[in-house]
Scaffold this motif. Structure first.
Motif, PDB file in Angstrom:
ATOM      1  N   ILE A   1       0.856  -1.187   0.000  1.00 39.48           N
ATOM      2  CA  ILE A   1       0.000   0.000   0.000  1.00 39.48           C
ATOM      3  C   ILE A   1       0.889   1.232   0.000  1.00 39.48           C
ATOM      4  N   THR A   2       0.601   2.159  -0.909  1.00 39.29           N
ATOM      5  CA  THR A   2       1.369   3.390  -1.013  1.00 39.29           C
ATOM      6  C   THR A   2       0.449   4.571  -0.761  1.00 39.29           C
ATOM      7  N   THR A   3       0.870   5.448   0.119  1.00 38.68           N
ATOM      8  CA  THR A   3       0.139   6.696   0.344  1.00 38.68           C
ATOM      9  C   THR A   3       1.162   7.823   0.321  1.00 38.68           C
ATOM     10  N   GLY A   4       1.019   8.702  -0.639  1.00 37.09           N
ATOM     11  CA  GLY A   4       1.959   9.809  -0.775  1.00 37.09           C
ATOM     12  C   GLY A   4       1.603  10.971   0.140  1.00 37.09           C
ATOM     13  N   LYS A   5       2.478  11.961   0.184  1.00 37.92           N
ATOM     14  CA  LYS A   5       2.243  13.116   1.047  1.00 37.92           C
ATOM     15  C   LYS A   5       1.089  13.983   0.561  1.00 37.92           C
ATOM     16  N   LYS A   6       0.695  13.819  -0.702  1.00 40.49           N
ATOM     17  CA  LYS A   6      -0.452  14.570  -1.219  1.00 40.49           C
ATOM     18  C   LYS A   6      -1.744  14.207  -0.501  1.00 40.49           C
ATOM     19  N   ILE A   7      -1.784  13.009   0.070  1.00 44.24           N
ATOM     20  CA  ILE A   7      -2.983  12.534   0.772  1.00 44.24           C
ATOM     21  C   ILE A   7      -3.272  13.408   1.987  1.00 44.24           C
ATOM     22  N   GLY A   8      -2.236  13.811   2.679  1.00 45.21           N
ATOM     23  CA  GLY A   8      -2.428  14.636   3.871  1.00 45.21           C
ATOM     24  C   GLY A   8      -1.363  14.332   4.903  1.00 45.21           C
ATOM     25  N   ASN A   9      -1.671  14.660   6.144  1.00 49.48           N
ATOM     26  CA  ASN A   9      -0.700  14.422   7.210  1.00 49.48           C
ATOM     27  C   ASN A   9      -0.658  12.931   7.574  1.00 49.48           C
ATOM     28  N   ALA A  10       0.165  12.575   8.530  1.00 45.16           N
ATOM     29  CA  ALA A  10       0.389  11.173   8.875  1.00 45.16           C
ATOM     30  C   ALA A  10      -0.896  10.470   9.318  1.00 45.16           C
ATOM     31  N   VAL A  11      -1.754  11.166  10.035  1.00 47.50           N
ATOM     32  CA  VAL A  11      -3.009  10.570  10.501  1.00 47.50           C
ATOM     33  C   VAL A  11      -3.881  10.190   9.311  1.00 47.50           C
ATOM     34  N   GLU A  12      -3.988  11.069   8.327  1.00 47.81           N
ATOM     35  CA  GLU A  12      -4.820  10.805   7.153  1.00 47.81           C
ATOM     36  C   GLU A  12      -4.223   9.703   6.280  1.00 47.81           C
ATOM     37  N   ARG A  13      -2.892   9.682   6.159  1.00 45.50           N
ATOM     38  CA  ARG A  13      -2.242   8.629   5.369  1.00 45.50           C
ATOM     39  C   ARG A  13      -2.443   7.270   6.038  1.00 45.50           C
ATOM     40  N   ASN A  14      -2.300   7.207   7.352  1.00 41.28           N
ATOM     41  CA  ASN A  14      -2.507   5.940   8.060  1.00 41.28           C
ATOM     42  C   ASN A  14      -3.957   5.483   7.993  1.00 41.28           C
ATOM     43  N   ARG A  15      -4.899   6.414   8.054  1.00 41.08           N
ATOM     44  CA  ARG A  15      -6.314   6.067   7.896  1.00 41.08           C
ATOM     45  C   ARG A  15      -6.568   5.465   6.525  1.00 41.08           C
ATOM     46  N   SER A  16      -5.974   6.066   5.491  1.00 37.34           N
ATOM     47  CA  SER A  16      -6.122   5.540   4.132  1.00 37.34           C
ATOM     48  C   SER A  16      -5.566   4.122   4.039  1.00 37.34           C
ATOM     49  N   ARG A  17      -4.421   3.888   4.645  1.00 39.73           N
ATOM     50  CA  ARG A  17      -3.819   2.547   4.642  1.00 39.73           C
ATOM     51  C   ARG A  17      -4.724   1.539   5.351  1.00 39.73           C
ATOM     52  N   ARG A  18      -5.255   1.921   6.499  1.00 41.93           N
ATOM     53  CA  ARG A  18      -6.148   1.020   7.251  1.00 41.93           C
ATOM     54  C   ARG A  18      -7.396   0.680   6.451  1.00 41.93           C
ATOM     55  N   ILE A  19      -7.966   1.689   5.784  1.00 40.46           N
ATOM     56  CA  ILE A  19      -9.172   1.470   4.980  1.00 40.46           C
ATOM     57  C   ILE A  19      -8.886   0.487   3.848  1.00 40.46           C
ATOM     58  N   ILE A  20      -7.768   0.690   3.150  1.00 34.63           N
ATOM     59  CA  ILE A  20      -7.411  -0.184   2.030  1.00 34.63           C
ATOM     60  C   ILE A  20      -7.141  -1.596   2.522  1.00 34.63           C
ATOM     61  N   LYS A  21      -6.419  -1.723   3.632  1.00 34.92           N
ATOM     62  CA  LYS A  21      -6.089  -3.040   4.173  1.00 34.92           C
ATOM     63  C   LYS A  21      -7.344  -3.798   4.586  1.00 34.92           C
ATOM     64  N   GLU A  22      -8.278  -3.115   5.217  1.00 31.73           N
ATOM     65  CA  GLU A  22      -9.523  -3.757   5.645  1.00 31.73           C
ATOM     66  C   GLU A  22     -10.362  -4.180   4.440  1.00 31.73           C
ATOM     67  N   ALA A  23     -10.418  -3.341   3.427  1.00 33.59           N
ATOM     68  CA  ALA A  23     -11.167  -3.695   2.213  1.00 33.59           C
ATOM     69  C   ALA A  23     -10.543  -4.912   1.533  1.00 33.59           C
ATOM     70  N   PHE A  24      -9.222  -4.947   1.471  1.00 36.17           N
ATOM     71  CA  PHE A  24      -8.549  -6.091   0.842  1.00 36.17           C
ATOM     72  C   PHE A  24      -8.778  -7.364   1.643  1.00 36.17           C
ATOM     73  N   ARG A  25      -8.825  -7.264   2.960  1.00 35.56           N
ATOM     74  CA  ARG A  25      -9.081  -8.422   3.805  1.00 35.56           C
ATOM     75  C   ARG A  25     -10.405  -9.091   3.423  1.00 35.56           C
ATOM     76  N   SER A  26     -11.399  -8.271   3.071  1.00 37.65           N
ATOM     77  CA  SER A  26     -12.704  -8.814   2.688  1.00 37.65           C
ATOM     78  C   SER A  26     -12.709  -9.394   1.280  1.00 37.65           C
ATOM     79  N   VAL A  27     -11.903  -8.821   0.397  1.00 37.22           N
ATOM     80  CA  VAL A  27     -11.936  -9.197  -1.018  1.00 37.22           C
ATOM     81  C   VAL A  27     -10.994 -10.353  -1.341  1.00 37.22           C
ATOM     82  N   HIS A  28      -9.874 -10.471  -0.641  1.00 38.49           N
ATOM     83  CA  HIS A  28      -8.826 -11.402  -1.064  1.00 38.49           C
ATOM     84  C   HIS A  28      -9.253 -12.864  -1.038  1.00 38.49           C
ATOM     85  N   LYS A  29     -10.290 -13.207  -0.299  1.00 46.78           N
ATOM     86  CA  LYS A  29     -10.761 -14.590  -0.256  1.00 46.78           C
ATOM     87  C   LYS A  29     -11.307 -15.049  -1.601  1.00 46.78           C
TER      88      LYS A  29
END
Length: 124
Positions: free
Chosen positions: A44-72
């Motif tokens: 998962i890649t989140t660039g600085k354009k996304i926002g500060n560290a809190v927003e980038r980590n939120r984006s990563r968590r959202i993507i990871k959780e979505a992938f957890r549901s789809v990867h099966k």
């Protein structure tokens, strides 16, 4: 137990960027490529354009959780790199899951009958 491993090496990311196929959406970009590792790998890649560290980590968590549901539903073993876009931080993981599923369906990573089964489960 997890059925996927996290990509950490720069070379793995570069290989996917250069040789992998890309699918885009306003909320997410997906690079993918078949592998022989016997397991799905995700980066998962989140660039600085996304926002500060809190927003980038939120984006990563959202993507990871979505992938957890789809990867099966993924047929075969693939390497994935998901690139967060500026809209990702405002979305819920259920929306990102839907976007991911559509991208994988269009790419042939998920079979059509799997999508129909999931639609039946969610409508019941």
């Amino acid at each position: 137990m997890l059925d996927f491993v996290t990509l950490k090496m720069n070379g793995d990311f570069r290989r996917l960027y250069n040789r992998g196929k890309a699918v885009t959406n306003p909320a997410l970009v997906m690079y993918y490529m078949k592998n022989r590792a016997g397991i799905c790998r995700i980066g998962i890649t989140t660039g600085k354009k996304i926002g500060n560290a809190v927003e980038r980590n939120r984006s990563r968590r959202i993507i990871k959780e979505a992938f957890r549901s789809v990867h099966k539903d993924v047929e075969g073993t693939y390497d994935f790199v998901f690139v967060a876009r500026s809209k990702t931080k405002y979305q819920k993981s259920t929306y990102i899951e839907k976007v991911m599923r559509e991208m994988m369906l269009d790419s042939g990573i998920i079979a059509d009958n799997v999508k129909e089964e999931n639609d039946e489960r969610t409508s019941s």
